[in-house]
Design a protein around this motif. Structure first.
Motif, PDB file in Angstrom:
ATOM      1  N   PHE A   1       0.841  -1.201   0.000  1.00 14.70           N
ATOM      2  CA  PHE A   1       0.000   0.000   0.000  1.00 14.70           C
ATOM      3  C   PHE A   1       0.874   1.250   0.000  1.00 14.70           C
ATOM      4  O   PHE A   1       2.075   1.189   0.287  1.00 14.70           O
ATOM      5  CB  PHE A   1      -0.918  -0.003   1.236  1.00 14.70           C
ATOM      6  CG  PHE A   1      -0.163  -0.123   2.537  1.00 14.70           C
ATOM      7  CD1 PHE A   1       0.228   1.008   3.245  1.00 14.70           C
ATOM      8  CD2 PHE A   1       0.192  -1.379   3.033  1.00 14.70           C
ATOM      9  CE1 PHE A   1       0.953   0.894   4.423  1.00 14.70           C
ATOM     10  CE2 PHE A   1       0.923  -1.502   4.221  1.00 14.70           C
ATOM     11  CZ  PHE A   1       1.303  -0.359   4.910  1.00 14.70           C
ATOM     12  N   ASP A   2       0.254   2.372  -0.313  1.00 14.19           N
ATOM     13  CA  ASP A   2       0.912   3.676  -0.281  1.00 14.19           C
ATOM     14  C   ASP A   2       0.765   4.227   1.138  1.00 14.19           C
ATOM     15  O   ASP A   2      -0.337   4.562   1.574  1.00 14.19           O
ATOM     16  CB  ASP A   2       0.226   4.593  -1.303  1.00 14.19           C
ATOM     17  CG  ASP A   2       0.821   6.001  -1.345  1.00 14.19           C
ATOM     18  OD1 ASP A   2       1.561   6.365  -0.419  1.00 14.19           O
ATOM     19  OD2 ASP A   2       0.511   6.733  -2.305  1.00 14.19           O
ATOM     20  N   LEU A   3       1.873   4.303   1.855  1.00 12.51           N
ATOM     21  CA  LEU A   3       1.829   4.720   3.265  1.00 12.51           C
ATOM     22  C   LEU A   3       1.198   6.102   3.435  1.00 12.51           C
ATOM     23  O   LEU A   3       0.504   6.357   4.418  1.00 12.51           O
ATOM     24  CB  LEU A   3       3.236   4.715   3.862  1.00 12.51           C
ATOM     25  CG  LEU A   3       3.304   4.978   5.373  1.00 12.51           C
ATOM     26  CD1 LEU A   3       2.930   3.731   6.159  1.00 12.51           C
ATOM     27  CD2 LEU A   3       4.693   5.463   5.789  1.00 12.51           C
ATOM     28  N   SER A   4       1.393   6.981   2.446  1.00 12.92           N
ATOM     29  CA  SER A   4       0.901   8.356   2.590  1.00 12.92           C
ATOM     30  C   SER A   4      -0.628   8.432   2.578  1.00 12.92           C
ATOM     31  O   SER A   4      -1.205   9.442   2.975  1.00 12.92           O
ATOM     32  CB  SER A   4       1.468   9.244   1.476  1.00 12.92           C
ATOM     33  OG  SER A   4       0.883   8.920   0.226  1.00 12.92           O
TER      34      SER A   4
ATOM     35  N   GLY B   1       4.710   1.433   0.839  1.00 12.22           N
ATOM     36  CA  GLY B   1       5.158   2.308  -0.231  1.00 12.22           C
ATOM     37  C   GLY B   1       5.527   3.670   0.328  1.00 12.22           C
ATOM     38  O   GLY B   1       4.646   4.429   0.726  1.00 12.22           O
ATOM     39  N   VAL B   2       6.825   3.955   0.385  1.00 10.18           N
ATOM     40  CA  VAL B   2       7.273   5.200   1.017  1.00 10.18           C
ATOM     41  C   VAL B   2       8.091   6.092   0.079  1.00 10.18           C
ATOM     42  O   VAL B   2       8.338   7.249   0.400  1.00 10.18           O
ATOM     43  CB  VAL B   2       8.099   4.921   2.304  1.00 10.18           C
ATOM     44  CG1 VAL B   2       7.271   4.171   3.329  1.00 10.18           C
ATOM     45  CG2 VAL B   2       9.385   4.160   1.987  1.00 10.18           C
TER      46      VAL B   2
ATOM     47  N   VAL C   1      10.126  -2.392   2.386  1.00 14.55           N
ATOM     48  CA  VAL C   1      10.052  -1.031   1.836  1.00 14.55           C
ATOM     49  C   VAL C   1       9.917  -1.099   0.310  1.00 14.55           C
ATOM     50  O   VAL C   1      10.655  -1.834  -0.362  1.00 14.55           O
ATOM     51  CB  VAL C   1      11.303  -0.224   2.228  1.00 14.55           C
ATOM     52  CG1 VAL C   1      11.307   1.143   1.543  1.00 14.55           C
ATOM     53  CG2 VAL C   1      11.375  -0.057   3.747  1.00 14.55           C
ATOM     54  N   THR C   2       8.973  -0.313  -0.241  1.00 14.38           N
ATOM     55  CA  THR C   2       8.746  -0.273  -1.695  1.00 14.38           C
ATOM     56  C   THR C   2       8.502   1.172  -2.138  1.00 14.38           C
ATOM     57  O   THR C   2       8.249   2.046  -1.310  1.00 14.38           O
ATOM     58  CB  THR C   2       7.508  -1.107  -2.106  1.00 14.38           C
ATOM     59  OG1 THR C   2       6.316  -0.407  -1.715  1.00 14.38           O
ATOM     60  CG2 THR C   2       7.514  -2.494  -1.491  1.00 14.38           C
ATOM     61  N   PRO C   3       8.516   1.408  -3.453  1.00 12.69           N
ATOM     62  CA  PRO C   3       7.969   2.679  -3.944  1.00 12.69           C
ATOM     63  C   PRO C   3       6.464   2.749  -3.621  1.00 12.69           C
ATOM     64  O   PRO C   3       5.831   1.720  -3.365  1.00 12.69           O
ATOM     65  CB  PRO C   3       8.207   2.603  -5.457  1.00 12.69           C
ATOM     66  CG  PRO C   3       9.279   1.586  -5.631  1.00 12.69           C
ATOM     67  CD  PRO C   3       9.063   0.584  -4.540  1.00 12.69           C
ATOM     68  N   SER C   4       5.898   3.954  -3.675  1.00 12.47           N
ATOM     69  CA  SER C   4       4.481   4.103  -3.308  1.00 12.47           C
ATOM     70  C   SER C   4       3.559   3.438  -4.319  1.00 12.47           C
ATOM     71  O   SER C   4       2.450   3.024  -3.986  1.00 12.47           O
ATOM     72  CB  SER C   4       4.122   5.576  -3.157  1.00 12.47           C
ATOM     73  OG  SER C   4       4.417   6.263  -4.356  1.00 12.47           O
TER      74      SER C   4
END
Length: 335
Positions: free
Chosen positions: A237-240, A263-264, A302-305
């Motif tokens: 998921f997108d953490l933001s 996703g950070v 850790v992944t891209p968003s």
């Protein structure tokens, strides 16, 4: 090799898509960046059939799709678009095989999940398959057969890999909330019952009974509980996009052993903070939930968003390397 959980997830990986159209160059970049948890790249810039819907449609068994002006539509027989999708997937697998010689460890492959597929693929009348629950069932069954073949092929090509299957479900929340628009755009399709949605997801996840399944959604309101009940070993998921309303579901997921693929790192070009700054949100979440800091490096990958298809090749390379450094900062300093 970082044994990140009982499933052996790596500390960092990609979401799926990458910019450009060179399969070998991209496979080299991904495997070189993520030595502990590479993924099979997708290159949608090549055109229809390399996009996520077309790529997965090409995997289906006894169902075929072609490109219409409105999108992908199911038809009676395989045509040029199906052949193109399968050819590109074969090219991507050739490149991955070349750069994973002797590799042993987790390897992630992605396909579109049953509900996003049902929201995107049109029936002959131009409406989404989502409008017909019988069509949704047929689609899920065909996807299971197609994924079985695909996973067997990946295992054959990279025999040392522990394959992780990621189902991309960006439209799942819209499907559950009745927000998917009809062909006319004037109305929306009826919300799918949550038990029906869960059951179809469970059936599709069951194709990979001997390995973990991750569900990826970079939309708000990810249904963590439903995905875990359906059998997801990890949720991407997108953490933001998280809000404090998600706290309880995330706390339960971590305590239940679910891997969080957070996703950070932004998916499009822009300045990157220092690696520790990129995972500040994860540490803040951990403290807010009162979770043990020692769990952090094991529970979070850790992944891209989201996918990197919209990024420049140079930024995409930097983003992958940044994910690895951000994961290392979580491991070195979980507090």
């Amino acid at each position: 090799m970082s044994e990140n959980s009982e499933f052996g997830f790596g500390a960092a990986t990609g979401v799926g898509s990458m910019p450009g159209g060179d399969a070998r160059e991209t496979a080299k970049t991904v495997t070189g960046s993520f030595e502990d948890f590479p993924h099979l790249p997708e290159l949608p810039a090549r055109g229809p059939g390399a996009d996520m819907i077309g790529r997965t449609a090409g995997m289906l068994v006894d169902l075929y799709a072609r490109v219409e002006p409105s999108g992908w539509r199911l038809g009676d027989r395989p045509g040029r678009d199906t052949r193109r999708a399968r050819s590109w997937l074969g090219e991507d697998l050739d490149a991955l095989e070349e750069y994973t010689q002797g590799y042993e460890g987790p390897l992630k492959v992605q396909a579109v999940g049953p509900w996003t597929l049902a929201a995107a693929l049109e029936l002959r009348n131009g409406e989404a398959a989502l409008s017909d629950l019988g069509a949704c069932r047929d689609l899920a069954g065909s996807l299971v057969e197609g994924l079985r073949t695909h996973l067997d092929e990946v295992r054959r090509r990279v025999p040392g890999a522990r394959v992780v299957l990621q189902l991309d479900e960006p439209s799942l929340v819209a499907v559950l909330l009745g927000r998917v628009k009809s062909a006319s755009g004037y109305r929306t399709h009826r919300a799918v019952d949550r038990q029906v949605a869960e059951s179809a997801l469970r059936d599709v996840m069951g194709v990979h009974a001997d390995g973990p399944v991750v569900v990826h959604s970079c939309a708000p309101e990810v249904p963590f509980g439903l995905l875990r009940r359906a059998g997801a070993a990890g949720i991407s998921f997108d953490l933001s996009l998280l809000t404090e309303r998600d706290d309880d579901a995330i706390g339960e997921a971590v305590e239940g052993g679910t891997q969080l693929l957070a996703g950070v790192v932004p998916g499009t070009d822009g300045p990157l903070s220092d690696p520790a700054g990129s995972v500040m949100g994860v540490r803040t979440l951990w403290r807010r939930l009162g979770l043990h800091p020692g769990l952090l490096a094991q529970a979070v990958t850790v992944t891209p968003s989201c996918g990197l298809a919209g990024a420049s090749p140079e930024y995409a390379r930097r983003a992958l390397a940044h994910c690895v450094r951000a994961a290392r900062s979580l491991t070195d300093n979980p507090e």
